[in-house]
Scaffold this active site. Structure first.
Site, PDB file in Angstrom:
ATOM      1  CB  CYS A   1      -4.597  47.999  16.016  1.00  0.00           C
ATOM      2  SG  CYS A   1      -3.200  46.874  16.006  1.00  0.00           S
ATOM      3  N   GLY A   2      -6.252  45.114  14.856  1.00  0.00           N
ATOM      4  CA  GLY A   2      -6.796  43.813  15.253  1.00  0.00           C
ATOM      5  C   GLY A   2      -5.944  43.137  16.311  1.00  0.00           C
ATOM      6  CG  HIS A   3      -1.414  43.215  16.842  1.00  0.00           C
ATOM      7  ND1 HIS A   3      -1.124  44.258  15.979  1.00  0.00           N
ATOM      8  CD2 HIS A   3      -0.708  43.474  17.985  1.00  0.00           C
ATOM      9  CE1 HIS A   3      -0.271  45.089  16.567  1.00  0.00           C
ATOM     10  NE2 HIS A   3      -0.006  44.634  17.777  1.00  0.00           N
TER      11      HIS A   3
ATOM     12  CB  CYS B   1      -1.921  42.275   9.784  1.00  0.00           C
ATOM     13  SG  CYS B   1      -2.495  43.995   9.750  1.00  0.00           S
ATOM     14  N   GLY B   2      -4.620  41.824  12.026  1.00  0.00           N
ATOM     15  CA  GLY B   2      -6.092  41.699  12.110  1.00  0.00           C
ATOM     16  C   GLY B   2      -6.805  42.493  11.033  1.00  0.00           C
ATOM     17  CB  THR B   3      -6.928  46.104  10.149  1.00  0.00           C
ATOM     18  OG1 THR B   3      -5.509  46.328  10.232  1.00  0.00           O
ATOM     19  CG2 THR B   3      -7.584  46.594  11.424  1.00  0.00           C
TER      20      THR B   3
ATOM     21  CG  HIS C   1      -1.458  49.224   7.027  1.00  0.00           C
ATOM     22  ND1 HIS C   1      -2.054  50.419   7.352  1.00  0.00           N
ATOM     23  CD2 HIS C   1      -1.060  48.671   8.194  1.00  0.00           C
ATOM     24  CE1 HIS C   1      -2.002  50.583   8.659  1.00  0.00           C
ATOM     25  NE2 HIS C   1      -1.398  49.537   9.199  1.00  0.00           N
TER      26      HIS C   1
ATOM     27  CG  ASP D   1       1.205  42.786  12.111  1.00  0.00           C
ATOM     28  OD1 ASP D   1       1.599  42.041  13.026  1.00  0.00           O
ATOM     29  OD2 ASP D   1       0.087  43.313  12.095  1.00  0.00           O
TER      30      ASP D   1
HETATM   31  O1  PYC Z   1      -3.444  43.768  13.610  1.00  0.00           O
HETATM   32  O2  PYC Z   1      -4.724  45.242  12.605  1.00  0.00           O
HETATM   33  C1  PYC Z   1      -3.626  44.860  13.016  1.00  0.00           C
HETATM   34  C2  PYC Z   1      -2.447  45.731  12.820  1.00  0.00           C
HETATM   35  C3  PYC Z   1      -2.405  46.930  12.195  1.00  0.00           C
HETATM   36  C4  PYC Z   1      -1.088  47.378  12.265  1.00  0.00           C
HETATM   37  C5  PYC Z   1      -0.364  46.445  12.947  1.00  0.00           C
HETATM   38  N1  PYC Z   1      -1.214  45.444  13.279  1.00  0.00           N
END
Ligand code: PYC
Length: 316
Positions: free
Chosen positions: A89-91, A239-241, A209, A235
């Site tokens: 999870c990036g964030h 969303c990082g990923t 997702h 999100d």
């Molecule tokens: O930021 O990767 C992310 C992420 C995945 C699901 C919610 N945020």
């Protein structure tokens, strides 16, 4: 019986992360993937208690801090949400770095975090920004035609950015904040269509997702996204990923070169800066970097009193 869970809440561009520092059951030793399975199979009620209503809400992500198996890492972390578990999870990783800094466990510099899908590197900068080197990302399938009732045929890519994404580059609903409800309805229809058509990742991986992409509002951004997460909520951050999966698609299309800065705006208006290198081990994969910042919002003890009929959370 009463359990006290010591948590720290952060948000990254509006998307919250609840980090479990102490009080959860021991997940034992071994790989992070093995410990995730132990959490899922033996202690899943703690995930629900932390994130489901009435203590949590559907858009929250949780981060379970553990001792890393790899001693070069400062922490191991298992991410989860109101319905299950996330690879990366990036964030959430940016939130975890802000939390570790808040606790005085790390200072500016480069650190490593172990996740169930691999080690990610994170640089904490003096101004509080976090630059995260994610796991390798790649596009798995391109321009798939998907029948999405009642919208008709929609084209999208399947890509991995630490989680599996179906990316729609030109959705029938404009990616604008005032369209959140329509975007949510369309993304849910895409999720149902993915299940109905049995479109999956390698080894049957669930594509859980959905990322809708459109032009940005922010003058410095290159694109804006709306990301539907597995728990049915979107999100608030870029969303990082999801940003990494998008970079992998841009690379595969020859639309973005290594090292070029990409600014991804989220539906809530926050920006992640991102870029990538080619993966020296596989020409089809990239090593993505994302830069963002998180803020600590609360330090608390969650009280899990087993006399409370909703002690373990409500089903989503
Ligand atoms: O930021 O990767 C992310 C992420 C995945 C699901 C919610 N945020």
């Amino acid at each position: 019986m009463i359990h006290r869970l010591r948590v720290l809440d952060t948000h990254t561009g509006g998307e919250p992360t609840r980090i479990l520092l102490e009080g959860g059951p021991d997940l034992g030793r071994g790989s992070l993937a093995a410990r995730l399975e132990r959490l899922r199979n033996q202690h899943d009620r703690f995930r629900r208690a932390m994130l489901c209503e009435p203590r949590g809400a559907a858009h929250w992500v949780g981060a379970w801090l553990v001792e890393p198996a790899d001693s070069s890492c400062i922490a191991g972390v298992i991410f989860f949400n109101n319905v299950g578990y996330l690879g990366m999870c990036g964030h959430g990783a940016i939130g975890l770095m802000a939390a570790l800094a808040w606790l005085g466990r790390i200072g500016p510099g480069r650190h490593r975090l172990e996740t169930p899908v691999g080690v990610v590197e994170a640089e904490l900068r003096a101004d509080g920004q976090v630059c995260l080197r994610n796991v390798p990302a790649y596009r798995y399938r391109a321009a798939l035609a998907l029948e999405v009732p009642p919208w008709g045929v929609v084209q999208g890519d399947v890509a991995w950015g630490g989680n599996w994404f179906f990316l729609v580059h030109d959705p029938p609903v404009a990616v604008r904040p005032e369209n959140r409800e329509a975007l949510w309805a369309f993304a849910q229809a895409v999720r149902r269509a993915l299940d109905a058509s049995d479109i999956r990742g390698p080894e049957g991986a669930l594509i859980d997702h959905v990322e809708l992409l459109g032009p940005p509002t922010h003058p410095e951004a290159h694109s804006r996204n709306f990301v539907l997460c597995p728990g049915g909520q979107y999100d608030r951050s870029p969303c990082g990923t999801g940003t990494c999966a998008h970079l992998a698609c841009l690379y595969a299309e020859g639309q973005l070169a290594p090292g070029t800065i990409w600014r991804q705006e989220g539906i809530g208006g926050a920006l992640f800066e991102a870029y990538f290198e080619r993966d020296p081990e596989d020409p089809n994969r990239i090593i993505p970097w994302i830069v963002g910042e998180a803020h600590v919002m609360a330090e608390a003890n969650l009280i899990l009193d087993e006399r409370d009929p909703l002690c373990w959370g409500m089903e989503p």
